[in-house]
Design an enzyme around this catalytic site. Structure first.
Site, PDB file in Angstrom:
ATOM      1  N   SER A 120      -9.399 -14.705  13.946  1.00  0.00           N
ATOM      2  CA  SER A 120      -8.207 -13.643  14.495  1.00  0.00           C
ATOM      3  C   SER A 120      -7.748 -14.272  15.837  1.00  0.00           C
ATOM      4  CB  SER A 120      -8.704 -12.477  14.647  1.00  0.00           C
ATOM      5  OG  SER A 120      -9.968 -12.386  15.154  1.00  0.00           O
ATOM      6  N   GLU A 171     -14.235  -3.672   7.298  1.00  0.00           N
ATOM      7  CA  GLU A 171     -14.264  -4.351   5.793  1.00  0.00           C
ATOM      8  C   GLU A 171     -15.390  -3.709   5.186  1.00  0.00           C
ATOM      9  OE1 GLU A 171     -14.598  -8.446   5.708  1.00  0.00           O
ATOM     10  OE2 GLU A 171     -15.340  -8.556   3.805  1.00  0.00           O
TER      11      GLU A 171
HETATM   12  O1  0CM Z   1     -13.891  -9.257   9.879  1.00  0.00           O
HETATM   13  P1  0CM Z   1     -13.855  -9.644  11.371  1.00  0.00           P
HETATM   14  O2  0CM Z   1     -14.307  -8.730  12.375  1.00  0.00           O
HETATM   15  O3  0CM Z   1     -14.080 -11.002  11.511  1.00  0.00           O
HETATM   16  O4  0CM Z   1     -12.115  -9.627  11.658  1.00  0.00           O
HETATM   17  P2  0CM Z   1     -10.992 -10.467  12.498  1.00  0.00           P
HETATM   18  O5  0CM Z   1      -9.757  -9.593  12.405  1.00  0.00           O
HETATM   19  O6  0CM Z   1     -11.712 -10.923  13.630  1.00  0.00           O
HETATM   20  O7  0CM Z   1     -10.581 -11.962  11.485  1.00  0.00           O
HETATM   21  C1  0CM Z   1     -10.058 -11.799  10.546  1.00  0.00           C
HETATM   22  C2  0CM Z   1     -10.329 -11.066   9.386  1.00  0.00           C
HETATM   23  C3  0CM Z   1     -10.433 -10.685   8.619  1.00  0.00           C
HETATM   24  C4  0CM Z   1     -10.796  -9.761   7.076  1.00  0.00           C
END
Ligand code: 0CM
Ligand code: SF4
Length: 312
Positions: A271, A129
């Site tokens: 996630s 990100e």
């Molecule tokens: O950003 P992060 O590492 O928390 O990503 P993720 O895939 O675990 O969670 C969802 C998101 C986004 C953007």
């Protein structure tokens, strides 16, 4: 059997951005048939990735690994501007699954740049990100701040024309500290109108705060590369849990950890699918006399529309 109280934190697990990103891959597979390429893990979870691979998705890290004649999807975490530009120049079909709340940060950064402001990004180096947000503008335009020390030491050319944006999945409390330092040093710094840390990150951390106090152990279901999941472990420890661990699934539980535990907190990153929570609870029930409590701090009703290219 030893008795065990499970405190289940809520909200937990999938957020609207993750739901949408997974649906985008599924709809793309239906629309174009397999294989559909996905640049980077669509969300940071091996269970989700394996499930989509089984349906015909092919995961790669970079666009040059994709053929020109198959659709490609960009992950929920966002991509530098150079990525859709390359896809367009190769005349590829592409679908951007960047969470709208990440795209909102991209738009903010662009607006600050258009207004001639210097931009600081609070986030973790190397996270996709952060790479995506920094890549919205030419190299060197956005400078990264990771810690309060960075905020103390960064020198800026024009302190009266400065702005900050943040990664969406940071610790709310740690970020407040960094912002506090920036605002003390640069009182006129422009802040986001509404927090960049997203609603899902904030709610999951609030719920863990409410659940962790007095817990002997908190288990956070999530991946090692999942920023929001890792922050839940930090929050649990700071909020009074005697121990807290990140586990990818029940398969990673060492049952020795449960010795002497009478209150177990469970949560899941944005996630992590709920099936992984169910599997953990089922495994606890096989070993303990379990009683369940839900610690809910709020209800969530956020949903995001799919990109128009998939609506037809
Ligand atoms: O950003 P992060 O590492 O928390 O990503 P993720 O895939 O675990 O969670 C969802 C998101 C986004 C953007
Ligand atoms: Fe979007 Fe937040 Fe979910 Fe990331 S964690 S996908 S920013 S809602």
């Amino acid at each position: 059997m030893q008795s065990l109280t499970i405190r289940l934190s809520a909200p937990r697990g999938f957020c609207a951005g993750v739901d949408r990103a997974i649906q985008i891959v599924e709809e793309a597979l239906t629309k174009w048939g397999p294989p559909v390429y996905v640049r980077h893990e669509i969300v940071h979870n091996a269970h989700v990735v394996e499930g989509l691979k089984a349906k015909g998705a092919v995961f790669v890290e970079e666009l040059h690994e994709c053929p020109d004649d198959r659709p490609v999807i960009f992950s929920a975490h966002g991509v530098p501007k150079s990525v859709p530009a390359e896809a367009a120049s190769r005349e590829m079909i592409y679908v951007d699954a960047t969470c709208p709340l990440v795209s909102k940060v991209h738009v903010e950064a662009q607006k600050h740049a258009d207004a001639g402001r210097d931009i600081l990004l609070i986030g973790h180096a190397g996270h996709p990100e952060v790479v995506g947000t920094m890549g919205q503008l030419p190299d060197g335009t956005i400078r990264l701040i990771e810690t309060p020390q960075d905020a103390e030491t960064i020198s800026v050319e024009n302190p009266d024309n400065l702005a900050f944006v943040t990664q969406t999945t940071l610790s709310v409390d740690d970020t407040a500290e960094v912002i506090g330092v920036l605002q003390r040093r640069f009182p006129s710094i422009s802040a986001p109108h509404k927090e960049d840390i997203c609603y899902a990150t904030t709610n999951r951390q609030e719920a863990v705060k409410a659940m962790a106090e007095g817990a002997d152990l908190v288990l956070v279901i999530g991946a090692e590369n999942s920023s929001n999941s890792k922050r839940l472990v930090d929050v649990a420890l700071r909020s009074g849990a005697k121990a807290a661990r990140l586990i990818a699934s029940v398969d990673f539980v060492d049952w020795c950890w449960l010795e002497g535990v009478s209150t177990l907190g469970i949560t899941a990153g944005a996630s992590a699918p709920e099936i992984l929570v169910d599997d953990l609870i089922d495994a606890c029930r096989e070993r303990f006399d379990v009683s369940m409590e839900e610690i809910r701090v709020t209800d969530e009703h956020v949903t995001f529309k799919l990109p128009r290219i998939l609506a037809i």
